[in-house]
Scaffold this motif. Structure first.
Motif, PDB file in Angstrom:
ATOM      1  N   PHE A  11       0.821  -1.215   0.000  1.00 42.74           N
ATOM      2  CA  PHE A  11       0.000   0.000   0.000  1.00 42.74           C
ATOM      3  C   PHE A  11       0.854   1.264   0.000  1.00 42.74           C
ATOM      4  O   PHE A  11       0.357   2.351  -0.309  1.00 42.74           O
ATOM      5  CB  PHE A  11      -0.948   0.009   1.194  1.00 42.74           C
ATOM      6  N   THR A  12       2.141   1.145   0.339  1.00 42.56           N
ATOM      7  CA  THR A  12       3.012   2.313   0.273  1.00 42.56           C
ATOM      8  C   THR A  12       3.183   2.801  -1.159  1.00 42.56           C
ATOM      9  O   THR A  12       3.507   3.971  -1.382  1.00 42.56           O
ATOM     10  CB  THR A  12       4.396   1.999   0.869  1.00 42.56           C
ATOM     11  N   LEU A  13       2.976   1.916  -2.136  1.00 45.98           N
ATOM     12  CA  LEU A  13       3.013   2.347  -3.539  1.00 45.98           C
ATOM     13  C   LEU A  13       1.943   3.398  -3.808  1.00 45.98           C
ATOM     14  O   LEU A  13       2.173   4.386  -4.513  1.00 45.98           O
ATOM     15  CB  LEU A  13       2.810   1.145  -4.473  1.00 45.98           C
ATOM     16  N   VAL A  14       0.780   3.190  -3.236  1.00 41.07           N
ATOM     17  CA  VAL A  14      -0.326   4.129  -3.411  1.00 41.07           C
ATOM     18  C   VAL A  14      -0.037   5.423  -2.654  1.00 41.07           C
ATOM     19  O   VAL A  14      -0.151   6.523  -3.205  1.00 41.07           O
ATOM     20  CB  VAL A  14      -1.654   3.517  -2.911  1.00 41.07           C
ATOM     21  N   ALA A  15       0.344   5.286  -1.381  1.00 44.72           N
ATOM     22  CA  ALA A  15       0.591   6.463  -0.545  1.00 44.72           C
ATOM     23  C   ALA A  15       1.723   7.314  -1.107  1.00 44.72           C
ATOM     24  O   ALA A  15       1.614   8.546  -1.188  1.00 44.72           O
ATOM     25  CB  ALA A  15       0.898   6.032   0.889  1.00 44.72           C
ATOM     26  N   GLY A  16       2.809   6.667  -1.515  1.00 40.47           N
ATOM     27  CA  GLY A  16       3.946   7.401  -2.055  1.00 40.47           C
ATOM     28  C   GLY A  16       3.600   8.142  -3.340  1.00 40.47           C
ATOM     29  O   GLY A  16       4.028   9.280  -3.555  1.00 40.47           O
ATOM     30  N   THR A  17       2.819   7.498  -4.204  1.00 39.30           N
ATOM     31  CA  THR A  17       2.403   8.131  -5.453  1.00 39.30           C
ATOM     32  C   THR A  17       1.576   9.382  -5.181  1.00 39.30           C
ATOM     33  O   THR A  17       1.774  10.438  -5.803  1.00 39.30           O
ATOM     34  CB  THR A  17       1.590   7.145  -6.309  1.00 39.30           C
ATOM     35  N   CYS A  18       0.656   9.288  -4.217  1.00 36.65           N
ATOM     36  CA  CYS A  18      -0.211  10.427  -3.896  1.00 36.65           C
ATOM     37  C   CYS A  18       0.548  11.532  -3.162  1.00 36.65           C
ATOM     38  O   CYS A  18       0.289  12.722  -3.396  1.00 36.65           O
ATOM     39  CB  CYS A  18      -1.398   9.964  -3.061  1.00 36.65           C
ATOM     40  N   VAL A  19       1.467  11.164  -2.284  1.00 41.75           N
ATOM     41  CA  VAL A  19       2.266  12.178  -1.595  1.00 41.75           C
ATOM     42  C   VAL A  19       3.101  12.968  -2.607  1.00 41.75           C
ATOM     43  O   VAL A  19       3.215  14.194  -2.524  1.00 41.75           O
ATOM     44  CB  VAL A  19       3.168  11.524  -0.529  1.00 41.75           C
ATOM     45  N   PHE A  20       3.673  12.270  -3.581  1.00 39.82           N
ATOM     46  CA  PHE A  20       4.445  12.949  -4.621  1.00 39.82           C
ATOM     47  C   PHE A  20       3.551  13.864  -5.459  1.00 39.82           C
ATOM     48  O   PHE A  20       3.928  14.989  -5.793  1.00 39.82           O
ATOM     49  CB  PHE A  20       5.141  11.919  -5.513  1.00 39.82           C
ATOM     50  N   GLY A  21       2.345  13.376  -5.774  1.00 39.93           N
ATOM     51  CA  GLY A  21       1.405  14.209  -6.520  1.00 39.93           C
ATOM     52  C   GLY A  21       1.005  15.451  -5.739  1.00 39.93           C
ATOM     53  O   GLY A  21       0.922  16.561  -6.302  1.00 39.93           O
ATOM     54  N   SER A  22       0.765  15.296  -4.434  1.00 39.44           N
ATOM     55  CA  SER A  22       0.424  16.444  -3.589  1.00 39.44           C
ATOM     56  C   SER A  22       1.578  17.427  -3.520  1.00 39.44           C
ATOM     57  O   SER A  22       1.384  18.648  -3.514  1.00 39.44           O
ATOM     58  CB  SER A  22       0.057  15.962  -2.184  1.00 39.44           C
ATOM     59  N   GLN A  23       2.790  16.907  -3.473  1.00 39.09           N
ATOM     60  CA  GLN A  23       3.977  17.764  -3.448  1.00 39.09           C
ATOM     61  C   GLN A  23       4.076  18.585  -4.735  1.00 39.09           C
ATOM     62  O   GLN A  23       4.399  19.780  -4.694  1.00 39.09           O
ATOM     63  CB  GLN A  23       5.226  16.900  -3.282  1.00 39.09           C
ATOM     64  N   LEU A  24       3.785  17.971  -5.865  1.00 42.39           N
ATOM     65  CA  LEU A  24       3.842  18.697  -7.137  1.00 42.39           C
ATOM     66  C   LEU A  24       2.850  19.855  -7.150  1.00 42.39           C
ATOM     67  O   LEU A  24       3.132  20.917  -7.727  1.00 42.39           O
ATOM     68  CB  LEU A  24       3.538  17.740  -8.298  1.00 42.39           C
ATOM     69  N   ILE A  25       1.698  19.665  -6.506  1.00 41.64           N
ATOM     70  CA  ILE A  25       0.680  20.724  -6.476  1.00 41.64           C
ATOM     71  C   ILE A  25       1.063  21.825  -5.490  1.00 41.64           C
ATOM     72  O   ILE A  25       1.068  23.013  -5.828  1.00 41.64           O
ATOM     73  CB  ILE A  25      -0.694  20.138  -6.095  1.00 41.64           C
ATOM     74  N   ILE A  26       1.417  21.438  -4.261  1.00 43.47           N
ATOM     75  CA  ILE A  26       1.660  22.412  -3.203  1.00 43.47           C
ATOM     76  C   ILE A  26       2.966  23.184  -3.434  1.00 43.47           C
ATOM     77  O   ILE A  26       3.023  24.401  -3.246  1.00 43.47           O
ATOM     78  CB  ILE A  26       1.683  21.711  -1.836  1.00 43.47           C
ATOM     79  N   VAL A  27       3.996  22.477  -3.843  1.00 43.60           N
ATOM     80  CA  VAL A  27       5.309  23.108  -4.003  1.00 43.60           C
ATOM     81  C   VAL A  27       5.520  23.620  -5.429  1.00 43.60           C
ATOM     82  O   VAL A  27       5.966  24.750  -5.636  1.00 43.60           O
ATOM     83  CB  VAL A  27       6.436  22.123  -3.616  1.00 43.60           C
ATOM     84  N   GLY A  28       5.202  22.760  -6.420  1.00 41.65           N
ATOM     85  CA  GLY A  28       5.507  23.112  -7.807  1.00 41.65           C
ATOM     86  C   GLY A  28       4.355  23.657  -8.615  1.00 41.65           C
ATOM     87  O   GLY A  28       4.553  24.086  -9.757  1.00 41.65           O
ATOM     88  N   HIS A  29       3.119  23.611  -8.061  1.00 42.09           N
ATOM     89  CA  HIS A  29       1.924  24.080  -8.785  1.00 42.09           C
ATOM     90  C   HIS A  29       1.796  23.397 -10.155  1.00 42.09           C
ATOM     91  O   HIS A  29       1.419  24.017 -11.148  1.00 42.09           O
ATOM     92  CB  HIS A  29       1.945  25.599  -8.954  1.00 42.09           C
ATOM     93  N   THR A  30       2.161  22.115 -10.175  1.00 39.09           N
ATOM     94  CA  THR A  30       2.080  21.316 -11.399  1.00 39.09           C
ATOM     95  C   THR A  30       0.902  20.363 -11.270  1.00 39.09           C
ATOM     96  O   THR A  30       0.971  19.373 -10.539  1.00 39.09           O
ATOM     97  CB  THR A  30       3.390  20.526 -11.616  1.00 39.09           C
ATOM     98  N   TYR A  31      -0.175  20.660 -11.983  1.00 39.66           N
ATOM     99  CA  TYR A  31      -1.411  19.900 -11.818  1.00 39.66           C
ATOM    100  C   TYR A  31      -1.547  18.758 -12.821  1.00 39.66           C
ATOM    101  O   TYR A  31      -2.157  17.741 -12.515  1.00 39.66           O
ATOM    102  CB  TYR A  31      -2.620  20.827 -11.935  1.00 39.66           C
ATOM    103  N   SER A  32      -1.000  18.916 -14.016  1.00 52.37           N
ATOM    104  CA  SER A  32      -1.201  17.904 -15.062  1.00 52.37           C
ATOM    105  C   SER A  32      -0.556  16.577 -14.677  1.00 52.37           C
ATOM    106  O   SER A  32      -1.187  15.503 -14.768  1.00 52.37           O
ATOM    107  CB  SER A  32      -0.643  18.405 -16.393  1.00 52.37           C
ATOM    108  N   ILE A  33       0.697  16.621 -14.218  1.00 52.67           N
ATOM    109  CA  ILE A  33       1.379  15.387 -13.816  1.00 52.67           C
ATOM    110  C   ILE A  33       0.695  14.795 -12.585  1.00 52.67           C
ATOM    111  O   ILE A  33       0.536  13.575 -12.474  1.00 52.67           O
ATOM    112  CB  ILE A  33       2.865  15.656 -13.529  1.00 52.67           C
ATOM    113  N   ALA A  34       0.273  15.667 -11.669  1.00 55.29           N
ATOM    114  CA  ALA A  34      -0.379  15.198 -10.449  1.00 55.29           C
ATOM    115  C   ALA A  34      -1.686  14.464 -10.766  1.00 55.29           C
ATOM    116  O   ALA A  34      -2.035  13.494 -10.077  1.00 55.29           O
ATOM    117  CB  ALA A  34      -0.653  16.375  -9.522  1.00 55.29           C
ATOM    118  N   PHE A  35      -2.390  14.900 -11.804  1.00 54.34           N
ATOM    119  CA  PHE A  35      -3.632  14.227 -12.183  1.00 54.34           C
ATOM    120  C   PHE A  35      -3.356  12.803 -12.660  1.00 54.34           C
ATOM    121  O   PHE A  35      -4.076  11.864 -12.289  1.00 54.34           O
ATOM    122  CB  PHE A  35      -4.341  15.011 -13.280  1.00 54.34           C
TER     123      PHE A  35
END
Length: 287
Positions: A11-35
């Motif tokens: 399940f860490t595969l899921v959590a890690g993927t989402c944490v990275f996606g959240s980081q892209l939004i909060i820090v990098g404001h990159t929404y397309s990759i996060a989607f």
């Protein structure tokens, strides 16, 4: 993936993927990759969730509760809430179907709550009524606290986006109470886990050597810091920010300690395998 003891770790595969996606939004404001990461996380969640729970349900020979249950099982709840958080963060960028996304993230929030309550009941029973050897008190038991920390973060994120959907606005009082309930649960766990850690390493003198499972202690401390900060914002409780201002240094210290322990562990492995002189075999001795 079908093992009682090792399977939940996937399940860490899921959590890690989402944490990275959240980081892209909060820090990098990159929404397309996060989607795309969110879509990948949902796919991984479906595969791992139903493969694992189906396998442990239908297995004929099952381990005892002492052998089979551990804190890593709660990563199922962590993964579920991580999908809720990333989806909620993505919702402002969606013009058509925003309500559908928020409904889905709200459902994932409640589903993660259900998973935590079910699993923590078994773990609490295992703690209080079955023999707990100090060697069995592994670092993943810190997820007892980390899982409710990310539950708090998930609920706080929904509260902060409540104005985006009328249903969220209507149930905001319930969300606030439910999220506060999980935050205080996580807060309750912290002193107990520190006491048990002292019991394990000081009283029983269990060696404090590096183990990859120690990352299961660093993540919950950081998640509790983040979730408390977001809860203070969502509930407009400025006095709560004192906790993350202190906890952030504890979380950083835990991360640095585990990180340097990992580097030392890797160095010793590299030195033993590549730099140490090779041992003579019997044939060479004979020559």
């Amino acid at each position: 993936m079908t093992s009682h003891t090792i399977g939940p770790g996937f399940f860490t595969l899921v959590a890690g993927t989402c944490v990275f996606g959240s980081q892209l939004i909060i820090v990098g404001h990159t929404y397309s990759i996060a989607f795309y990461l969110w879509a990948l996380a949902i796919l991984l969640w479906l595969i791992i969730m139903y493969t694992f729970f189906s396998a442990v349900t239908v297995r004929r020979d099952k381990p005892t509760m002492v052998e089979g249950i551990n804190g890593a099982w709660l990563i199922a709840a962590v993964a579920t809430h991580s999908i809720s958080i990333l989806g909620t963060l993505l919702s402002p960028q969606v013009h058509s179907g925003k309500e559908i996304i928020l409904f889905f993230t709200l459902c994932m929030y409640f589903l993660g709550c259900m998973l935590y309550l079910n699993i923590i009941t078994l773990i609490f029973y295992r703690f209080t009524f079955l023999r707990l050897d100090h060697s069995a008190l592994t670092p993943p038991y810190w997820i007892n606290m980390g899982a409710v920390a990310i539950t708090t973060l998930s609920g706080s994120t929904l509260i902060l986006h409540a104005k985006s959907w009328s249903l969220l606005t209507e149930i905001t009082p319930f969300l606030k109470g439910f999220t506060l309930f999980f935050w205080i649960t996580g807060t309750w766990w912290i002193p107990l886990l520190f006491i048990l850690m002292i019991w394990r390493h000081l009283y029983h003198r269990y060696p404090l050597t590096y183990d990859p499972q120690f990352w299961g202690k660093a993540f919950p401390l950081a998640m509790y810091t983040t979730s408390t900060y977001q809860l203070a914002t969502a509930l407009d409780l400025s006095f709560l920010t004192l906790i993350p201002r202190i906890m952030v240094y504890i979380a950083i210290a835990a991360w640095i300690t585990v990180f340097f322990g990992m580097l030392q562990h890797l160095y010793h492995n590299f030195h033993n395998h590549f730099l140490s002189p090779p041992k003579e075999n019997n044939y060479e001795k004979h020559l």
